[in-house]
Design an enzyme around this catalytic site. Structure first.
Site, PDB file in Angstrom:
ATOM      1  CE  LYS A 295     -73.633 -58.655 -50.525  1.00  0.00           C
ATOM      2  NZ  LYS A 295     -74.105 -59.661 -50.975  1.00  0.00           N
TER       3      LYS A 295
ATOM      4  CE1 TYR B 291     -72.509 -55.079 -50.507  1.00  0.00           C
ATOM      5  CE2 TYR B 291     -70.313 -55.810 -49.273  1.00  0.00           C
ATOM      6  CZ  TYR B 291     -71.291 -55.888 -50.685  1.00  0.00           C
ATOM      7  OH  TYR B 291     -71.237 -56.691 -51.723  1.00  0.00           O
TER       8      TYR B 291
ATOM      9  NE  ARG C 203     -83.828 -48.630 -59.806  1.00  0.00           N
ATOM     10  CZ  ARG C 203     -84.145 -49.217 -58.167  1.00  0.00           C
ATOM     11  NH1 ARG C 203     -82.755 -49.897 -57.676  1.00  0.00           N
ATOM     12  NH2 ARG C 203     -85.254 -48.137 -57.270  1.00  0.00           N
TER      13      ARG C 203
END
Ligand code: SER
Length: 325
Positions: free
Chosen positions: A152, A148, A41
């Site tokens: 992980k 998150y 992006r």
């Protein structure tokens, strides 16, 4: 040199906080044309764009990655593209998609095309409140509270699986908060430790989104890059951990950081107004035990709070004076 000595590296997330500086270092080390930077992006900086090949790649779109791997004959990937912890809490579905499907595609492509190595960063976010918060051990229980962190932990397990099942050489470190002066981080919980420097220099005041006593493990960018490259260059016989190595540089509270900055900017005023990110910070370790990394591949950070602060202030003041901040 044989084919195997020539590294052709793809860096995903090359426009991000770590990627933008890691790519430049890899180009310096292995030759610019051997390092393909990929962003999705964010537009690359002029510096990054001019220094070597750049491609727009969405890691969740397997074909776009595969095309680049073939085109440049890539044999090594640093897969950095990810959604960080704070954005991940606002958009958990996006975090799962980008972080998990992105990594899955990279591992599958690495397996099918028999690539040499993959580097993938994990994070202190793999830990939750059940883990000891002081000097958190390598093998502490992993029950994260953020999406998150969930991605992980799942990612570490997936990397370990690809090593055991397919013999893929994938290597990983659990980074703490990363502080740097080139590219701002985006959407992380430890972002305050970078923003505070920019605001101290520009406005002499900062409103910090975690409380003064909040203590987290941190690392300065040169050490972050050193960890990735040294781990990737280590002889494979030395790698005993195929989940992810704890690595750390230092630990300090938000208040201690403000005090250190005040040595250079005496009038600096820091206020504290905690928001939803406080809860995330409170679920993470305050300091890490990285003795396994030290033992296995001689990990040793160079920067502490004093040397990091001095360097950050010097670099950002120069940019500010040049009208570049
Ligand atoms: N710096 C990251 C974050 O705050 C942690 O890995 O999300």
């Amino acid at each position: 040199m044989s084919r195997k000595d020539v590294r052709k590296i793809l860096v995903t997330g090359a426009t991000g906080q770590i990627g933008s500086e890691l790519t430049m270092e890899l180009r310096k080390r292995y030759g610019s044309h051997n390092i393909v930077a990929a962003g999705h992006r964010r537009k690359p900086s002029e510096k990054l764009f001019r220094s070597g090949p750049f491609e727009y790649i969405d890691a969740t779109d397997r074909e776009s990655v595969e095309k680049t791997i073939r085109h440049y004959d890539i044999d090594t990937i640093y897969h950095l593209a990810a959604v960080l912890s704070a954005t991940g809490e606002e958009k958990p579905q996006t975090a799962w998609n980008v972080n998990m499907n992105g990594l899955y595609n990279i591992l599958e492509i690495a397996r099918e095309h028999e690539l040499m190595k993959v580097f993938w960063p994990s994070s202190i976010a793999v830990f939750g409140p059940e883990a000891p918060r002081n000097n958190t051990p390598q093998d502490a229980v992993l029950i994260p509270r953020t999406m998150y962190g969930v991605t992980k932990v799942a990612g570490e397990l997936l990397c370990n699986y690809y090593f055991l099942r397919f013999g893929l050489d994938v290597r990983s470190v659990r980074y703490p908060g990363i502080i740097s002066s080139e590219t701002l981080p985006g959407g992380g919980t430890t972002d305050y430790a970078v923003e505070i420097f920019y605001e101290a220099i520009k406005k002499k005041r900062y409103t910090c989104f975690v409380r003064e006593e909040t203590m987290l493990p941190m690392m300065y960018m040169p050490d972050c890059i050193k960890a990735a490259i040294e781990l990737m260059e280590a002889d494979s016989s030395r790698i005993t951990c195929h989940m992810s190595y704890n690595v750390t540089g230092m630990s300090f509270s938000a208040g201690e950081l403000a005090t250190e900055i005040r040595k250079y900017i005496p009038g600096f005023k820091c206020e504290y107004e905690s928001d939803f990110r406080q809860k995330i910070a409170d679920s993470w370790p305050m300091s890490l035990d990285d003795s396994a990394a030290r033992m296995d591949w001689d990990w040793k950070p160079r920067y502490d709070l004093a040397s990091l602060t001095k360097d950050m202030i010097e670099k950002l003041t120069k940019r500010f004076t040049e009208g570049n901040l």
